[in-house]
Design a protein around this motif. Sequence first.
Motif, PDB file in Angstrom:
ATOM      1  N   VAL A 222       0.874  -1.164   0.000  1.00  0.00           N
ATOM      2  CA  VAL A 222       0.000   0.000   0.000  1.00  0.00           C
ATOM      3  C   VAL A 222       0.917   1.222   0.000  1.00  0.00           C
ATOM      4  N   ASN A 223       0.809   2.026  -1.007  1.00  0.00           N
ATOM      5  CA  ASN A 223       1.707   3.185  -1.184  1.00  0.00           C
ATOM      6  C   ASN A 223       3.169   2.770  -1.045  1.00  0.00           C
ATOM      7  N   GLY A 224       3.501   1.571  -1.488  1.00  0.00           N
ATOM      8  CA  GLY A 224       4.896   1.164  -1.578  1.00  0.00           C
ATOM      9  C   GLY A 224       5.431   0.301  -0.449  1.00  0.00           C
ATOM     10  N   VAL A 225       4.635   0.037   0.585  1.00  0.00           N
ATOM     11  CA  VAL A 225       5.133  -0.847   1.651  1.00  0.00           C
ATOM     12  C   VAL A 225       4.082  -1.888   2.020  1.00  0.00           C
ATOM     13  N   PRO A 226       4.534  -3.074   2.514  1.00  0.00           N
ATOM     14  CA  PRO A 226       3.565  -4.096   2.892  1.00  0.00           C
ATOM     15  C   PRO A 226       2.955  -3.819   4.265  1.00  0.00           C
ATOM     16  N   GLN A 227       1.681  -4.098   4.382  1.00  0.00           N
ATOM     17  CA  GLN A 227       0.957  -4.061   5.648  1.00  0.00           C
ATOM     18  C   GLN A 227       1.276  -2.860   6.541  1.00  0.00           C
ATOM     19  N   PRO A 228       1.092  -1.665   6.019  1.00  0.00           N
ATOM     20  CA  PRO A 228       1.348  -0.495   6.862  1.00  0.00           C
ATOM     21  C   PRO A 228       0.196  -0.227   7.826  1.00  0.00           C
ATOM     22  N   GLN A 229       0.438   0.682   8.752  1.00  0.00           N
ATOM     23  CA  GLN A 229      -0.657   1.175   9.576  1.00  0.00           C
ATOM     24  C   GLN A 229      -0.789   2.674   9.395  1.00  0.00           C
ATOM     25  N   LEU A 230      -2.012   3.117   9.527  1.00  0.00           N
ATOM     26  CA  LEU A 230      -2.285   4.550   9.464  1.00  0.00           C
ATOM     27  C   LEU A 230      -2.987   4.938  10.756  1.00  0.00           C
ATOM     28  N   LYS A 231      -2.442   5.925  11.455  1.00  0.00           N
ATOM     29  CA  LYS A 231      -3.113   6.438  12.658  1.00  0.00           C
ATOM     30  C   LYS A 231      -4.272   7.317  12.224  1.00  0.00           C
ATOM     31  N   VAL A 232      -5.443   7.002  12.710  1.00  0.00           N
ATOM     32  CA  VAL A 232      -6.609   7.817  12.339  1.00  0.00           C
ATOM     33  C   VAL A 232      -7.303   8.334  13.591  1.00  0.00           C
ATOM     34  N   ARG A 233      -7.954   9.469  13.452  1.00  0.00           N
ATOM     35  CA  ARG A 233      -8.767  10.012  14.535  1.00  0.00           C
ATOM     36  C   ARG A 233     -10.176   9.456  14.436  1.00  0.00           C
ATOM     37  N   ARG A 234     -10.927   9.711  15.477  1.00  0.00           N
ATOM     38  CA  ARG A 234     -12.309   9.213  15.498  1.00  0.00           C
ATOM     39  C   ARG A 234     -13.190  10.201  14.735  1.00  0.00           C
ATOM     40  N   ARG A 235     -13.158  10.073  13.425  1.00  0.00           N
ATOM     41  CA  ARG A 235     -13.852  11.009  12.549  1.00  0.00           C
ATOM     42  C   ARG A 235     -13.953  10.397  11.157  1.00  0.00           C
ATOM     43  N   LEU A 236     -14.413  11.187  10.195  1.00  0.00           N
ATOM     44  CA  LEU A 236     -14.540  10.707   8.820  1.00  0.00           C
ATOM     45  C   LEU A 236     -13.224  10.855   8.063  1.00  0.00           C
ATOM     46  N   TYR A 237     -12.934   9.851   7.244  1.00  0.00           N
ATOM     47  CA  TYR A 237     -11.793   9.902   6.329  1.00  0.00           C
ATOM     48  C   TYR A 237     -12.271   9.597   4.932  1.00  0.00           C
ATOM     49  N   ARG A 238     -11.678  10.281   3.978  1.00  0.00           N
ATOM     50  CA  ARG A 238     -11.894   9.929   2.570  1.00  0.00           C
ATOM     51  C   ARG A 238     -10.707   9.087   2.138  1.00  0.00           C
ATOM     52  N   LEU A 239     -10.983   7.907   1.611  1.00  0.00           N
ATOM     53  CA  LEU A 239      -9.922   7.000   1.167  1.00  0.00           C
ATOM     54  C   LEU A 239     -10.107   6.762  -0.327  1.00  0.00           C
ATOM     55  N   ARG A 240      -9.070   7.035  -1.075  1.00  0.00           N
ATOM     56  CA  ARG A 240      -9.151   6.821  -2.522  1.00  0.00           C
ATOM     57  C   ARG A 240      -8.459   5.496  -2.837  1.00  0.00           C
ATOM     58  N   LEU A 241      -9.284   4.458  -2.955  1.00  0.00           N
ATOM     59  CA  LEU A 241      -8.758   3.115  -3.196  1.00  0.00           C
ATOM     60  C   LEU A 241      -8.417   2.992  -4.679  1.00  0.00           C
ATOM     61  N   ALA A 242      -7.183   2.602  -4.954  1.00  0.00           N
ATOM     62  CA  ALA A 242      -6.767   2.450  -6.354  1.00  0.00           C
ATOM     63  C   ALA A 242      -5.996   1.151  -6.471  1.00  0.00           C
ATOM     64  N   ASN A 243      -6.517   0.233  -7.283  1.00  0.00           N
ATOM     65  CA  ASN A 243      -5.773  -1.005  -7.520  1.00  0.00           C
ATOM     66  C   ASN A 243      -4.873  -0.778  -8.729  1.00  0.00           C
ATOM     67  N   VAL A 244      -3.610  -0.469  -8.476  1.00  0.00           N
ATOM     68  CA  VAL A 244      -2.678  -0.218  -9.579  1.00  0.00           C
ATOM     69  C   VAL A 244      -1.787  -1.427  -9.834  1.00  0.00           C
ATOM     70  N   SER A 245      -2.229  -2.592  -9.353  1.00  0.00           N
ATOM     71  CA  SER A 245      -1.518  -3.838  -9.642  1.00  0.00           C
ATOM     72  C   SER A 245      -1.538  -4.108 -11.135  1.00  0.00           C
ATOM     73  N   ASN A 246      -0.530  -4.787 -11.623  1.00  0.00           N
ATOM     74  CA  ASN A 246      -0.558  -5.212 -13.017  1.00  0.00           C
ATOM     75  C   ASN A 246      -1.721  -6.163 -13.278  1.00  0.00           C
ATOM     76  N   ASP A 247      -1.886  -7.155 -12.411  1.00  0.00           N
ATOM     77  CA  ASP A 247      -2.793  -8.255 -12.756  1.00  0.00           C
ATOM     78  C   ASP A 247      -3.621  -8.782 -11.585  1.00  0.00           C
ATOM     79  N   ARG A 248      -3.570  -8.145 -10.438  1.00  0.00           N
ATOM     80  CA  ARG A 248      -4.212  -8.706  -9.238  1.00  0.00           C
ATOM     81  C   ARG A 248      -5.651  -8.220  -9.077  1.00  0.00           C
ATOM     82  N   LEU A 249      -6.526  -9.126  -8.698  1.00  0.00           N
ATOM     83  CA  LEU A 249      -7.886  -8.766  -8.312  1.00  0.00           C
ATOM     84  C   LEU A 249      -7.943  -8.599  -6.807  1.00  0.00           C
ATOM     85  N   MET A 250      -8.743  -7.683  -6.348  1.00  0.00           N
ATOM     86  CA  MET A 250      -8.908  -7.493  -4.904  1.00  0.00           C
ATOM     87  C   MET A 250     -10.388  -7.368  -4.561  1.00  0.00           C
ATOM     88  N   LYS A 251     -10.690  -7.698  -3.307  1.00  0.00           N
ATOM     89  CA  LYS A 251     -12.028  -7.457  -2.786  1.00  0.00           C
ATOM     90  C   LYS A 251     -11.836  -7.054  -1.326  1.00  0.00           C
TER      91      LYS A 251
END
Length: 479
Positions: A222-251
């Motif tokens: 995710v953004n160049g590293v495996p299994q990162p963590q993101l510190k989030v506050r107790r509020r709304l976040y906008r997340l722009r999910l982009a599968n830029v893999s060459n050939d991988r499907l995700m769900k």
Amino acid sequence: MLNRRGTLKLGAVAGVALALPAERLVSAVTGSAPKVAAFQQQLPIPPVLSPVYSDRSTDYYEMTIKQATAEILPGVQTNVLTFNGSFPGPTIKATKGRAIKVTVTNGGDSPAAVHLHGGNVPHDSDGHPLDVIQPGKSRTYDYPNAQRAGTLWYHDHAHHLESEHIYRGLAGMYLIEDRTEAPTLPRGQFDIPLMFRDVALDDQGQLLWGNFDADRRNILLVNGVPQPQLKVRRRLYRLRLANVSNDRLMKVKLSNGAEFLQIGTDGGLMARPVRRTEIGLFPAERVDVVVDFSNVAGGSQVKLINSLGENPGCTEVMAFQVTEGARRGQPDDDDASVPQKLSVLPPIGAPVMTTRKVVLSFDFQNAVFMINGKTYDPQRVDFTVKRGSTEIWEVTNADPDPIPHSMHVHLVQFRVLDRDGKPVEPWEAYPKDTVSIPSGQTVRILIKWDSQFTGIYPFHCHFVGHSSMAMMAQVNIVP
Ligand code: C2O
Ligand code: CU
């Protein structure tokens, strides 16, 4: 080191191709597993590129394609191919209606072409596969940003080389913003791009590459590293999910069972938000969501789970570490909310003038991918279309299970009408530039050629392992 051999050699033995990417068949050769503890690294946010110069109408940017190293695994330097040394590339933030010119210098050792995926751009700025920047040369791409705001991305598109180039790192986000559209959505540090893609690493931590070795790309970044963590506050976040893999499907889904509020798709905001618990992402698809962490207990962790992951690292993709404390009211908190009416979508185009059939298939005999029985010829025009006209394309995946394909059309955003005659869900209807075409299915899309531009533009499957092996064709748009 870049070399073309991987691609060509693997093309020749494409019996292997049938161990096709998305099925995640167990492969004899796998990359080595990451030797990192889950959720320890902080999620990197790709740097936002600054203009070198601005005038009244335009911001001018410069980027250099170059070899660099990235710390994918902590303490290990992996050789990658980058824009500006950044893996993934820097994010370009554009404003609707304000033009950008990007001058790209190719400091690599093979030709490259930059394509703005989802962009409404002149044909000579589209990164056509033959319209490349030779090593040592530069060129300037014009991006008018005369289109709806949205989550776009840019990546290499050089003929036969794009899948290796994208794999090695030539991809970044391109966000078009429109301050007048849904102004209460989370912004700034609460608006986070999440670029998913996989890699295979050898035991020295170096990239393993082969066009058809998707099966061994067993580390999901995710953004160049495996299994990162993101510190989030107790509020709304906008997340722009982009599968830029060459050939991988995700769900993907959230481990606490919480819903995503989907607000946008490939080409921008939808008319209304839609609640979803699980979101499928084919390569190149973007899904724009808002997640509400305000009712999650402080100190707890919410994981992003990929139910198509073939190992724990590809399944528990990342974690949101929810901070202790008040729900809102920290000094830089805004009062974000998601309006019930997000956007007004343009009306459906005039009467349909043309219906076209597009058949995607793998030629088992010759081990090539084809569109309408033909391999890609960058000199051939497959369809001549009239600017301003409205067409329906019936896109069929003629391959047996489980060989998935997709359809990406340059220049315009289209509407997905139905799958095997069944209307699609609102979240995949519009605006889309890439649509999944599972084995055996026929998907109808409605394309209004509403760009002001004319000329030759490609369309192709966006499993780049397939498109770089000929599953590509092109339209000539005429006035
Ligand atoms: Cu994302 Cu023709 O490409
Ligand atoms: Cu395909």
